[in-house]
Design a protein around this motif. Structure first.
Motif, short mmCIF file in Angstrom:
data_model
loop_
_atom_site.label_atom_id
_atom_site.label_comp_id
_atom_site.label_asym_id
_atom_site.label_seq_id
_atom_site.Cartn_x
_atom_site.Cartn_y
_atom_site.Cartn_z
N ARG A 78 0.81 -1.22 0.00
CA ARG A 78 0.00 0.00 0.00
C ARG A 78 0.85 1.28 0.00
O ARG A 78 0.34 2.35 -0.31
N SER A 79 2.11 1.14 0.36
CA SER A 79 2.98 2.32 0.39
C SER A 79 3.05 3.01 -0.97
O SER A 79 3.37 4.19 -1.05
N ALA A 80 2.70 2.28 -2.02
CA ALA A 80 2.70 2.88 -3.36
C ALA A 80 1.83 4.13 -3.42
O ALA A 80 2.16 5.09 -4.12
N ILE A 121 17.11 -0.94 -4.28
CA ILE A 121 18.08 -1.54 -3.34
C ILE A 121 17.36 -1.88 -2.05
O ILE A 121 16.56 -1.09 -1.55
N ASP A 122 17.67 -3.05 -1.50
CA ASP A 122 17.15 -3.37 -0.17
C ASP A 122 18.06 -4.38 0.53
O ASP A 122 18.74 -5.16 -0.13
N LEU A 123 18.04 -4.34 1.83
CA LEU A 123 18.72 -5.35 2.65
C LEU A 123 18.08 -6.72 2.41
O LEU A 123 18.73 -7.75 2.51
N HIS A 129 21.52 -5.66 -0.30
CA HIS A 129 22.51 -4.58 -0.31
C HIS A 129 22.09 -3.50 0.68
O HIS A 129 20.91 -3.19 0.81
N ASP A 130 23.11 -2.92 1.30
CA ASP A 130 22.88 -1.85 2.28
C ASP A 130 23.14 -0.51 1.60
O ASP A 130 24.23 -0.28 1.06
N ILE A 131 22.16 0.38 1.64
CA ILE A 131 22.29 1.65 0.94
C ILE A 131 23.34 2.58 1.60
O ILE A 131 23.84 3.49 0.96
N SER A 158 13.54 7.38 -1.19
CA SER A 158 13.80 6.50 -0.06
C SER A 158 12.58 6.34 0.83
O SER A 158 12.05 7.31 1.36
N ASP A 159 12.14 5.11 0.93
CA ASP A 159 11.07 4.76 1.86
C ASP A 159 11.68 3.85 2.94
O ASP A 159 10.99 3.09 3.59
N MET A 160 13.01 3.95 3.06
CA MET A 160 13.74 3.10 4.01
C MET A 160 13.22 3.27 5.42
O MET A 160 12.82 4.35 5.83
#
Ligand code: SAM
Length: 193
Positions: free
Chosen positions: A5-7, A61-63, A78-80, A103-105
């Motif tokens: 839903r974050s979209a 990119i994501d962990l 991968h760590d940003i 970034s939605d990190m």
């Protein structure tokens, strides 16, 4: 159908500010499960679905692992904040240039509000290093943060290198959550922070 839903938060922000345009190169930080990337693929035309418009690029990119998505390159696990990730990004981007960093990190929430806030701000500060390496002049950055004591530090650092920095709270973001976004536009390189 979006993976998450974050979209709708990005959709709302992008409908208003048009950060993602056909032909743009976009970096999606903290991309899993991939909903922001789905929207970005569509808006930058990275599958060339619309033959009349230029074709862009989306790199996520994501962990965590991110399931493949047509039109996106994913750097899973991968760590940003890691410079090795930055180097890989430079290789993936044509001309080593991006138009947009999103970034939605979010760190795993500890439940301690202040601690989570500080962790997210610290992570987000690394986006400024990333911008210095890959963001083209005039480019933009959208980044989620949780409000708190250190937010102004991030804002100040962004304001030193972007001409226009503002806070946005999309309607799709729960009112009771401290979640906000910095929208930073008109990147200018080589300004000392
Ligand atoms: N925007 C995504 C979407 O629409 O599908 C949702 C992102 S989710 C709210 C936050 C993500 O940030 C998590 O998947 C988490 O693994 C990732 N993350 C946290 N710290 C990170 C880091 N240092 N590097 C890369 N990703 C990170």
């Amino acid at each position: 159908n979006y993976r998450c839903r974050s979209a709708f938060k990005l959709l709302e922000i992008d409908d208003k500010y048009t950060l993602l345009k056909p032909g743009f190169n976009a970096i999606d930080c903290g991309a899993a499960p991939g909903a922001w990337s789905q929207l970005a693929v569509h808006r930058v035309n990275s599958t060339a679905a619309n033959g009349e418009f230029p074709r862009g690029i989306v790199v996520g990119i994501d962990l965590l692992h991110i399931a493949p998505l047509d039109g996106a390159h994913f750097l899973s696990n991968h760590d940003i904040t890691d410079s090795v990730t930055h180097a890989k990004l430079l290789e993936l981007l044509p001309g080593a240039q991006a138009h947009v960093i999103m970034s939605d990190m979010a760190p795993n929430a500890s439940g301690f509000k202040e601690m989570d806030h500080e962790k997210l701000i610290t992570m987000s500060l690394s986006l400024i290093d990333l911008a210095e390496k890959v963001l083209q002049t005039g480019g933009s950055l959208i980044c989620k943060y949780w409000d708190g004591a250190l937010a102004h530090q991030l804002q100040q650092k962004l304001s030193a290198v972007f001409r226009d920095v503002r806070t946005v709270k999309p309607k799709a973001s729960r009112k009771e959550s401290s979640e906000l976004f910095f929208l930073a536009r008109s990147y200018r390189k080589n300004k000392i922070v």
